[in-house]
Each structure stands twice: as C-alpha cells, then as structure tokens.
Write a protein that holds these residues in place. Sequence first.
Motif, PDB file in Angstrom:
ATOM      1  N   ILE A   1       0.857  -1.194   0.000  1.00 10.83           N
ATOM      2  CA  ILE A   1       0.000   0.000   0.000  1.00 10.83           C
ATOM      3  C   ILE A   1       0.891   1.242   0.000  1.00 10.83           C
ATOM      4  CG2 ILE A   1      -1.972   1.150   1.031  1.00 10.83           C
ATOM      5  CD1 ILE A   1      -2.736  -1.332   2.465  1.00 10.83           C
TER       6      ILE A   1
ATOM      7  N   LEU B   1      -7.256   3.825   6.669  1.00 16.87           N
ATOM      8  CA  LEU B   1      -6.625   2.626   6.121  1.00 16.87           C
ATOM      9  C   LEU B   1      -7.274   1.327   6.623  1.00 16.87           C
ATOM     10  CD1 LEU B   1      -4.328   2.510   4.111  1.00 16.87           C
ATOM     11  CD2 LEU B   1      -2.721   2.263   5.992  1.00 16.87           C
TER      12      LEU B   1
ATOM     13  N   TYR C   1     -10.283   0.557   6.624  1.00 19.77           N
ATOM     14  CA  TYR C   1     -11.314   0.104   5.681  1.00 19.77           C
ATOM     15  C   TYR C   1     -10.666  -0.723   4.564  1.00 19.77           C
ATOM     16  CZ  TYR C   1     -14.467   3.452   7.937  1.00 19.77           C
ATOM     17  OH  TYR C   1     -15.242   4.144   8.845  1.00 19.77           O
ATOM     18  N   GLN C   2      -9.489  -0.274   4.115  1.00 19.77           N
ATOM     19  CA  GLN C   2      -8.764  -1.057   3.094  1.00 19.77           C
ATOM     20  C   GLN C   2      -8.313  -2.396   3.673  1.00 19.77           C
ATOM     21  OE1 GLN C   2      -5.396   0.849   1.280  1.00 19.77           O
ATOM     22  NE2 GLN C   2      -6.646   1.854  -0.253  1.00 19.77           N
TER      23      GLN C   2
ATOM     24  N   LEU D   1      -1.856  -1.061  -3.895  1.00 19.88           N
ATOM     25  CA  LEU D   1      -2.987  -0.138  -3.686  1.00 19.88           C
ATOM     26  C   LEU D   1      -2.504   1.263  -3.354  1.00 19.88           C
ATOM     27  CD1 LEU D   1      -5.199  -2.248  -1.219  1.00 19.88           C
ATOM     28  CD2 LEU D   1      -5.555  -1.949  -3.670  1.00 19.88           C
TER      29      LEU D   1
ATOM     30  N   LEU E   1     -11.039   4.042  -1.648  1.00 24.16           N
ATOM     31  CA  LEU E   1     -11.921   3.084  -1.002  1.00 24.16           C
ATOM     32  C   LEU E   1     -12.811   2.441  -2.052  1.00 24.16           C
ATOM     33  CD1 LEU E   1     -12.674   1.965   1.721  1.00 24.16           C
ATOM     34  CD2 LEU E   1     -14.384   3.751   1.948  1.00 24.16           C
TER      35      LEU E   1
ATOM     36  N   ALA F   1      -5.571   0.566  -7.889  1.00 21.69           N
ATOM     37  CA  ALA F   1      -5.349  -0.825  -7.458  1.00 21.69           C
ATOM     38  C   ALA F   1      -4.787  -1.597  -8.653  1.00 21.69           C
ATOM     39  CB  ALA F   1      -6.650  -1.468  -6.982  1.00 21.69           C
TER      40      ALA F   1
ATOM     41  N   TRP G   1     -16.688   3.863  -5.314  1.00 19.72           N
ATOM     42  CA  TRP G   1     -15.254   4.182  -5.311  1.00 19.72           C
ATOM     43  C   TRP G   1     -15.064   5.644  -4.956  1.00 19.72           C
ATOM     44  CZ3 TRP G   1     -12.104   7.708  -7.816  1.00 19.72           C
ATOM     45  CH2 TRP G   1     -10.724   7.486  -7.707  1.00 19.72           C
TER      46      TRP G   1
END
Length: 340
Positions: free
Chosen positions: A5, A34, A36-37, A104, A109, A173, A216
């Motif tokens: 990331i 982060l 949430y990722q 990523l 998100l 991504a 997104w």
Amino acid sequence: MKAAILIGGRGTRLRPFTLEAPKPLLPVLNRPFLEYQFQVLRRHGVREVVLCVSYRAEAFHRVFGSGRRLGLRLSYARETLPLGTGGALKNAERLLRGGPCLVLNGDVLNAFDLGVFRRFHRARRAEISIALTRVKDPTLYGLVLTDETGRVRRFLEKPSWDEVESNAVNAGAYLFEPSVFAHIPAGKPYSLERGLFPERLAAGARLGGWVAPGYWIDIGTVEKYLQVHLDILEGRTPFAPGAGARPLRGADGARAVAGPGARVAPFARFSGAVSLGSGVRVGRGAQLSDCVVLDGAVLGDGARLERCVVGPRARVGTHAALGPGTALAGGSRVGDYSQL
Ligand code: GDD
Ligand code: MG
C-alpha cells in the motif's frame, strides 16, 4: 498473495488536516481510513501487507505496529526521501517476493473483488492489470483507454479536457507480475503513472484494464474526505462506521454518529449526516448539517455548521457560522458570532 500500500504522500490537497496526521490515518467515522482497506484485504485472504511509508512514517508504526491486532502481518518499507509511487514500490521489492502482488493507493476506497480481478489478470496474461472506475471528471485522475478485450492502449495521468476520450480512470489498485520490478529504476524518484505505465505500453507489454464495479472514492481533498463520511452514513457504500462510532439518539431524521465521550447539549439540531469524534462537545441549540467534527473539538451554543470539517480540538465560538467548504485546522479558534 501479498499486498503493498502506497502511503508516503504528503496529502497537500487535504491540508490543514494532513499537517497533523498523514492522509491514510485520518479518522473516518472514528477509525483510521486505512482500516477500511485492511478490511477488504482480509476478506480476500490477504494477510501479508507491506506499507510503503515516507511522510510521517513513524505515525503508521505507532498506530498499526506489527498488524496483529488487525489480523495482518505488516511490514514497512521506508523511503528517506519520497521516491514517488514507482520508486516506493521498488524500495519494497524484497518484501514482495514470491509471486504476483497487489498494489494499492492508500487513499482510495472500493470493495473490489480480488478473486475476479485475479482471474481477469490471469486470463489476459497481463504483466500489469489496473483496476478502473468511472468518474465525472477524469482530469483529476489517470485516464485509461482500453480496447474491447480490456487491453490498455493508453495511460494518461491528469489529462486535459481535450485529451479526455472516456470516463474510465485508474482506481489505484494494480496486480503486478514479479517481472515488472526489473523495469523500475532503484533508488531514485520514479512514477508508476507518468513513468512505468506509459513506458511499458510503448515497449509493447501487456497491460489489462479491469472495471471494478461499485462504490469508489479517493479521499484526497477536503470535499472528498467529507463526502466519504456522508456516503458511509447514508448507506451508499458497503462499509460501516467503526465500532467506536455510536448512533446519536434524538438526532431526528439525521444520520449522526458520535465517538466515545462526545456530549451534546439540549436543543442541538442535526440534519443530513453528521460525524462527531470522541470527546466532542456540542453547545445548546447548535445546528449541524452534513459535517465532520474531529476529536476533542468544542462547538459553542448556537453555532451553525454546514458541509464543513472541523479539525481536532478546534473551538468554535457561540453563534459562529461555518459555511460549506470550511476546513477548520486542528486546535484553531473561531470567535463568537464569526461567519466563515
Ligand atoms: N511511499 C510513497 N512515496 N507513497 C507515495 C508517494 C511517495 O513518494 N507519492 C504518493 N504516494 C502515495 C500517496 O500517499 C497516495 O496514497 C498514493 O500514492 C497516490 O498518490 P496521490 O497523491 O493521492 O495521487 P492522485 O490521487 O493525484 O492520483 C493517483 O490516484 C488516482 C486514483 O485515486 C494516480 O494513481 C491516478 O492515476 C489515480 O487515478
Ligand atoms: Mg489520491
């Protein structure tokens, strides 16, 4: 599969908030963005995650450590000077060995389906696959032109309007084959978007563009940072607020949540979606509509806030009014009856 990331950017478009905390650590509904990722990665069985850090690197260590609390194994690849998105990845190469990896951007998100993305990548026998999303204004992102088979023909970072031929942009991504690393120079600043992608296309390499369905967002500006809160609270995303954010009772029809220790005085009114951080105090008769108030901020009696973000520990005087787009720095003061 391992994931990297990219979280070393300075987040300048999200100042003043990123002067205190790097963008991927800013709270979104009382949990660091982060996380949430991380949730998306865990759901797809990704456990080993390399964080490519530079700006405020130590802050990430402090918050996430080894990742055990999060059910992940985190490692850190640190750049002393920011190396750009490509240089940062090259710097993490030895931590990413062992097969194709997922990369990523740390400020987006999207609940993308990694299984479908991987199948796309394998079926196309691509060297790099890029997840795409459709947006209204492609000039803010990396424009990606694909043919009918999903092969990327052109990659144009931040195009001008006369170059915009589609609304599909880089969603931040990627899937990378290990062979890609040989094409990234070591130890110097280098961009994936302005360097690697156009150069590999010019060399005839196979790059795939896969449209990731669903919600997104890139939280890189104050407006988008506010928007992600509204979207989650109003149910437009497959994500839920952090465990620390409890629904606020008596908020009429508004969707309002508050972190631990937040206190709301009588006659305060909420509308739209509102997020209060921990320890926030809202004065009597204050009116809040579509806004984010970060930890420890204090809103005076009769204050009025609309579509704005109040930084941590800021103080808003009695009857002050903060209008749409206001971004109040952490710790700042707004006098009684001021209009911003
Ligand atoms: N480690 C490291 N080092 N990370 C970096 C560096 C660096 O020097 N520079 C940027 N990053 C990280 C940022 O922290 C961020 O998470 C990510 O790389 C992307 O950088 P942004 O500055 O947010 O770029 P952007 O939003 O203008 O554009 C990028 O994202 C768009 C999607 O949101 C590009 O990848 C576009 O092509 C893409 O459409
Ligand atoms: Mg961004």
